[in-house]
Design an enzyme around this catalytic site. Structure first.
Site, PDB file in Angstrom:
ATOM      1  N   LYS A   5      -6.990   7.588   9.502  1.00 36.62           N
ATOM      2  CA  LYS A   5      -8.452   7.472   9.442  1.00 36.62           C
ATOM      3  C   LYS A   5      -9.020   7.736  10.837  1.00 36.62           C
ATOM      4  O   LYS A   5      -8.722   7.025  11.787  1.00 36.62           O
ATOM      5  CB  LYS A   5      -8.834   6.069   8.950  1.00 36.62           C
ATOM      6  CG  LYS A   5     -10.192   6.003   8.311  1.00 36.62           C
ATOM      7  CD  LYS A   5     -10.592   4.591   7.972  1.00 36.62           C
ATOM      8  CE  LYS A   5     -10.085   4.127   6.618  1.00 36.62           C
ATOM      9  NZ  LYS A   5     -10.641   2.784   6.259  1.00 36.62           N
ATOM     10  N   VAL A  52     -11.061   3.804   1.396  1.00 37.61           N
ATOM     11  CA  VAL A  52     -10.456   4.572   0.311  1.00 37.61           C
ATOM     12  C   VAL A  52      -9.495   3.709  -0.516  1.00 37.61           C
ATOM     13  O   VAL A  52      -8.940   2.722  -0.020  1.00 37.61           O
ATOM     14  CB  VAL A  52      -9.697   5.807   0.852  1.00 37.61           C
ATOM     15  CG1 VAL A  52     -10.660   6.822   1.441  1.00 37.61           C
ATOM     16  CG2 VAL A  52      -8.649   5.409   1.887  1.00 37.61           C
ATOM     17  N   ARG A  92      -4.683   0.513  -7.177  1.00 45.24           N
ATOM     18  CA  ARG A  92      -3.462   1.094  -6.595  1.00 45.24           C
ATOM     19  C   ARG A  92      -2.870   2.178  -7.494  1.00 45.24           C
ATOM     20  O   ARG A  92      -2.152   3.052  -7.032  1.00 45.24           O
ATOM     21  CB  ARG A  92      -2.387   0.008  -6.400  1.00 45.24           C
ATOM     22  CG  ARG A  92      -2.752  -1.040  -5.360  1.00 45.24           C
ATOM     23  CD  ARG A  92      -1.514  -1.846  -5.000  1.00 45.24           C
ATOM     24  NE  ARG A  92      -1.815  -3.110  -4.345  1.00 45.24           N
ATOM     25  CZ  ARG A  92      -2.033  -3.258  -3.043  1.00 45.24           C
ATOM     26  NH1 ARG A  92      -2.016  -2.213  -2.251  1.00 45.24           N
ATOM     27  NH2 ARG A  92      -2.281  -4.451  -2.537  1.00 45.24           N
ATOM     28  N   ASP A  95      -5.478  -0.348  -2.147  1.00 45.28           N
ATOM     29  CA  ASP A  95      -6.231  -1.252  -3.014  1.00 45.28           C
ATOM     30  C   ASP A  95      -7.566  -1.675  -2.425  1.00 45.28           C
ATOM     31  O   ASP A  95      -7.813  -1.547  -1.225  1.00 45.28           O
ATOM     32  CB  ASP A  95      -5.419  -2.517  -3.258  1.00 45.28           C
ATOM     33  CG  ASP A  95      -5.439  -3.435  -2.031  1.00 45.28           C
ATOM     34  OD1 ASP A  95      -5.022  -2.981  -0.947  1.00 45.28           O
ATOM     35  OD2 ASP A  95      -5.909  -4.584  -2.148  1.00 45.28           O
ATOM     36  N   GLY A  99       0.792  -1.240   0.000  1.00 49.84           N
ATOM     37  CA  GLY A  99       0.000   0.000   0.000  1.00 49.84           C
ATOM     38  C   GLY A  99       0.815   1.275   0.000  1.00 49.84           C
ATOM     39  O   GLY A  99       0.377   2.304  -0.509  1.00 49.84           O
ATOM     40  N   ASP A 129      -5.109   3.032  10.410  1.00 54.55           N
ATOM     41  CA  ASP A 129      -6.538   2.749  10.570  1.00 54.55           C
ATOM     42  C   ASP A 129      -6.779   2.350  12.030  1.00 54.55           C
ATOM     43  O   ASP A 129      -6.910   3.213  12.889  1.00 54.55           O
ATOM     44  CB  ASP A 129      -6.927   1.666   9.553  1.00 54.55           C
ATOM     45  CG  ASP A 129      -8.413   1.357   9.547  1.00 54.55           C
ATOM     46  OD1 ASP A 129      -9.209   2.185   9.994  1.00 54.55           O
ATOM     47  OD2 ASP A 129      -8.784   0.261   9.082  1.00 54.55           O
TER      48      ASP A 129
END
Ligand code: IMP
Ligand code: MG
Length: 176
Positions: free
Chosen positions: A124, A146, A158, A152, A38, A96
């Site tokens: 987040k 998102v 991506r 992804d 990511g 997150d």
């Protein structure tokens, strides 16, 4: 796809984070460790704004869900360079629940780096399960799923140059 953060806004955030890192890490050398996959786009943009001596390495995390249990985090350190005695910057795409960063930071400590700080592109809001906070944050986002700029859904999206919010119909369409 609804655009949450535009390319221009992302570049401004990455520049600001790079400026903060340069002040804090004065002079370097810095060992940047990115959590794949990511953070790949954030990594590429960030390091080109860090005009200081630096090394780059990657690690990979994935979480496996057994039944109803929370995903167990599996960390692959095979591609990580030596960090003993070095100043390390751990880079991830999004903070997150915070469990990934928390577990990886604990793991890196065992290799006895001189220092470890963490940078995430996004935080987040309202999801944290750990007391830890990343040292550098690009921007805060609401509790939405998102994609884009490295992030992804089912390994897709991506390559989007912006951050978009996946709508329920996008989720259904790409669940295969
Ligand atoms: P945490 O351990 O809950 O902080 O999760 C961090 C990881 O979950 C990130 O590195 C991402 O790979 C993934 N993740 C969390 N939120 C999103 C999202 O909205 N879109 C895509 N991936 C996400
Ligand atoms: Mg990730």
């Amino acid at each position: 796809m609804k655009v949450l953060v535009s390319e221009i806004e992302i570049q401004a955030a990455v520049s600001r984070v790079a400026a903060e890192i340069k002040v804090q890490e004065a002079g370097g050398p810095l060992t940047v460790i990115a959590i794949m996959t990511g953070s790949i786009v954030f990594l590429a943009d960030l390091i080109r704004k860090l005009d200081m001596p630096l090394r780059v390495g990657v690690i990979q995390t994935s979480s496996y869900r057994d039944g109803e249990q929370r995903g167990r985090l599996v960390v692959n350190l095979d591609m990580m360079p030596d960090i003993a005695g070095r100043d390390v910057l751990l880079v991830d795409d999004i903070f997150d629940t915070g469990n990934t960063l928390f577990e990886v930071l604990n793991m890196l400590d065992e290799f006895q780096p001189a220092s470890v700080r963490s940078a995430v592109l996004m935080h987040k809001i309202g999801r944290q399960e750990v007391s830890l906070k990343p040292d550098y944050v690009g921007f805060e986002i609401p509790d939405k799923f998102v994609v884009g700029y490295g992030l992804d859904y089912n390994d897709l999206y991506r390559n989007l140059p912006y951050i978009g919010v996946l709508e329920p119909h996008d989720l259904a369409e790409h669940s295969k």
